[in-house]
Design a protein around this motif. Structure first.
Motif, short mmCIF file in Angstrom:
data_model
loop_
_atom_site.label_atom_id
_atom_site.label_comp_id
_atom_site.label_asym_id
_atom_site.label_seq_id
_atom_site.Cartn_x
_atom_site.Cartn_y
_atom_site.Cartn_z
N ALA A 124 2.48 7.41 -4.51
CA ALA A 124 2.09 7.97 -5.80
C ALA A 124 0.99 9.00 -5.64
O ALA A 124 1.03 10.09 -6.24
CB ALA A 124 1.65 6.85 -6.74
N LEU A 125 0.00 8.68 -4.83
CA LEU A 125 -1.09 9.64 -4.60
C LEU A 125 -0.60 10.87 -3.87
O LEU A 125 -1.09 12.00 -4.09
CB LEU A 125 -2.22 8.97 -3.81
CG LEU A 125 -2.97 7.83 -4.53
CD1 LEU A 125 -3.91 7.13 -3.56
CD2 LEU A 125 -3.74 8.37 -5.73
N PRO A 176 0.82 -1.23 0.00
CA PRO A 176 0.00 0.00 0.00
C PRO A 176 0.85 1.27 0.00
O PRO A 176 0.37 2.32 -0.45
CB PRO A 176 -0.82 -0.11 1.29
CG PRO A 176 -0.82 -1.57 1.63
CD PRO A 176 0.49 -2.11 1.14
N SER A 177 2.07 1.18 0.48
CA SER A 177 2.91 2.37 0.52
C SER A 177 3.21 2.90 -0.88
O SER A 177 3.40 4.11 -1.07
CB SER A 177 4.23 2.05 1.24
OG SER A 177 4.94 1.02 0.56
N ILE A 178 3.23 2.00 -1.89
CA ILE A 178 3.47 2.45 -3.27
C ILE A 178 2.30 3.29 -3.75
O ILE A 178 2.48 4.35 -4.37
CB ILE A 178 3.70 1.23 -4.18
CG1 ILE A 178 5.00 0.52 -3.79
CG2 ILE A 178 3.74 1.64 -5.65
CD1 ILE A 178 5.30 -0.71 -4.60
N VAL A 193 4.72 -3.29 -10.72
CA VAL A 193 5.14 -4.12 -9.60
C VAL A 193 4.43 -5.47 -9.62
O VAL A 193 5.01 -6.51 -9.30
CB VAL A 193 4.89 -3.38 -8.27
CG1 VAL A 193 5.26 -4.27 -7.09
CG2 VAL A 193 5.69 -2.08 -8.22
N ALA A 194 3.15 -5.46 -10.01
CA ALA A 194 2.37 -6.71 -10.02
C ALA A 194 2.59 -7.54 -11.28
O ALA A 194 2.13 -8.68 -11.34
CB ALA A 194 0.88 -6.37 -9.90
N MET A 195 3.29 -6.99 -12.28
CA MET A 195 3.42 -7.67 -13.57
C MET A 195 4.07 -9.06 -13.47
O MET A 195 3.66 -9.98 -14.20
CB MET A 195 4.20 -6.80 -14.55
CG MET A 195 4.14 -7.29 -15.98
SD MET A 195 2.44 -7.50 -16.60
CE MET A 195 1.87 -5.80 -16.62
N PRO A 196 5.09 -9.30 -12.63
CA PRO A 196 5.64 -10.67 -12.54
C PRO A 196 4.57 -11.71 -12.19
O PRO A 196 4.49 -12.76 -12.84
CB PRO A 196 6.69 -10.55 -11.43
CG PRO A 196 7.10 -9.13 -11.45
CD PRO A 196 5.87 -8.37 -11.81
N GLY A 197 3.76 -11.42 -11.20
CA GLY A 197 2.70 -12.35 -10.83
C GLY A 197 1.64 -12.48 -11.91
O GLY A 197 1.11 -13.58 -12.15
N ILE A 198 1.32 -11.36 -12.58
CA ILE A 198 0.32 -11.40 -13.64
C ILE A 198 0.80 -12.26 -14.79
O ILE A 198 0.06 -13.11 -15.33
CB ILE A 198 -0.01 -9.97 -14.12
CG1 ILE A 198 -0.71 -9.18 -13.01
CG2 ILE A 198 -0.86 -10.00 -15.38
CD1 ILE A 198 -0.95 -7.72 -13.35
N LEU A 199 2.04 -12.08 -15.20
CA LEU A 199 2.59 -12.86 -16.31
C LEU A 199 2.69 -14.34 -15.94
O LEU A 199 2.41 -15.22 -16.76
CB LEU A 199 3.96 -12.32 -16.71
CG LEU A 199 3.96 -11.00 -17.48
CD1 LEU A 199 5.40 -10.54 -17.73
CD2 LEU A 199 3.22 -11.15 -18.80
#
Length: 428
Positions: free
Chosen positions: A317-318, A311-313, A335-341
């Motif tokens: 950003a906000l 959540p800190s990311i 950041v989530a792309m490794p898990g998504i792929l």
């Protein structure tokens, strides 16, 4: 130490011994379970490899062929069409009779002709089309052996088996032994297995049409399932309001992940073929059906990957003025792309190995031609394996195991790609 304290100490020590003993037994059971799994996996792989390895070699017979124009039914200046219709089968039979002049009976001649594959006549035709100067010549030509003859040359058929229990007769074995003693047999890598489509003859059957069909099917599946799945996961996780409707959607997504794959095949048959009248047996329909089956997996894994982002990311950003959309696409998704792929590739690997939904939409048809687009009639590798496994000929048994080896190789590569991409994106 008083008496009660001593008894309590002994009781605790006995309890600890029992606890440690249970822990050791549990660890032993776990090791035995893992070992048993590895043993069965080794047996399975050994059986597949031992049966499929011979399919990667092909046997040839050196036959002295007389390209006699009269036997071929050709005139003085034959055209290309005349050569295509020439009697090359008769020339091969005459050449075999010349090599074994002692064969006179009609039954023995039929057995002699079965040493050479039916595809040999097309090989001779192509040779003459490429070089018409062969007409009238007598040359030694390496011709493809029949699957039963090839099985004997590979050592898969033994003379110890009673003749009534095998297709290859004793006299055929004698002829093959004669050819082998004369140096007229050889084995080479079976390139045709990767160059040709399916065939009624085991020695001519290949997997190229199935590989091309699998490629087109997975291409359609990826182009549909990946963007839709990722965007659906982003919306449900980052933008969708928490209410009964979204709860119902999440429950149905989780339920769809457990629906048997054949149900998706029935859906594709009823909706895409019967209602929308899309072409039957086409990778386009197969890809749409598999994308529907793969979507729940991609959505669930993508949501899990997005949830794992700290959540800190988002807060950082906000905090610097980024909008919600910028936060998601510039910070959360990378950041989530490794898990998504990883989840997407695993879902695609699952789709690659599916056959039940594709059987329902007609991709079980006998397909010889290699498909050129997503709308051409096609089959896929798992269905091709299913078709060969149902064939009674010995030659298709090894082709089945060889195709399984190729399919397993692709699955291993896809999982290795998922691991590589995950590691690479994690480093970035």
């Amino acid at each position: 130490m008083n008496k009660d304290t001593f008894k309590n100490t002994k009781r605790i020590e006995a309890s600890l011994k029992k606890r440690y003993a249970r822990e050791r037994r549990f660890r032993l059971y776990g090791q035995l379970a893992v070992l048993t799994g590895f043993v069965f996996l080794f047996i399975l792989l050994f059986d597949i490899v031992s049966k499929g390895s011979p399919a990667f070699t092909q046997q040839y017979l050196k036959i002295t062929v007389h390209f006699d124009a009269d036997s071929l039914g050709l005139g003085a200046s034959p055209s290309e069409e005349d050569i295509r219709q020439a009697n090359f089968s008769g020339v091969i039979k005459a050449s075999l009779r010349d090599m074994f002049p002692e064969v006179t009976g009609r039954s023995d001649k039929r057995q002699l002709y079965r040493l050479v594959s039916i595809g040999a006549e097309y090989d001779l035709r192509d040779r003459v089309l490429d070089d018409s100067s062969l007409l009238g010549e007598r040359k030694d030509i390496w011709l493809l052996a029949h699957s039963e003859a090839a099985a004997y040359l590979k050592g898969q058929v033994s003379r110890d088996i009673p003749e009534a229990e095998r297709k290859l007769k004793d006299i055929q074995m004698d002829w093959l032994d004669t050819l082998r003693d004369d140096g007229r047999t050889r084995g080479s890598f079976n390139t045709q297995f990767f160059q040709y489509g399916d065939s009624r003859e085991p020695e001519l059957a290949g997997i190229r049409a199935a590989l091309q069909g699998s490629f087109f099917t997975l291409l359609v599946t990826f182009l549909l399932a990946f963007p839709i799945g990722v965007f659906a996961a982003v919306y449900l996780e980052e933008f969708a309001p928490r209410n009964r409707i979204t709860d119902l959607i999440e429950i149905n997504i989780n339920n769809l992940a457990a629906v048997p794959s054949i149900v998706f095949g029935l859906l594709g048959l009823a909706v895409f073929i019967n209602f929308f009248e899309l072409p039957r047996s086409a990778p386009l329909v197969g890809g749409i059906v598999l994308s529907l089956m793969t979507l729940p997996t991609i959505i669930i894994t993508s949501r899990a990957a997005i949830q794992s982002v700290s959540p800190s990311i988002r807060q950082a950003a906000l905090g610097v003025g980024a909008s919600k959309l910028q936060t998601v696409f510039h910070h959360v998704l990378p950041v989530a792309m490794p898990g998504i792929l990883t989840g997407s590739i695993i879902g695609m690997a699952q789709a690659l190995g599916e056959s039940a939904p594709l059987l329902m939409i007609g991709m079980v048809a006998f397909i010889m031609d290699v498909p050129g687009s997503v709308t051409d009639p096609s089959t896929v590798l798992p269905v091709q394996i299913y078709l060969w496994a149902d064939s009674p000929e010995r030659g298709f048994t090894e082709k089945t195991s060889a195709a399984i080896m190729v399919l397993m190789g692709f699955l291993i590569l896809m999982n290795a790609l998922a691991i590589y991409l995950r590691k690479r994106f994690e480093v970035k």
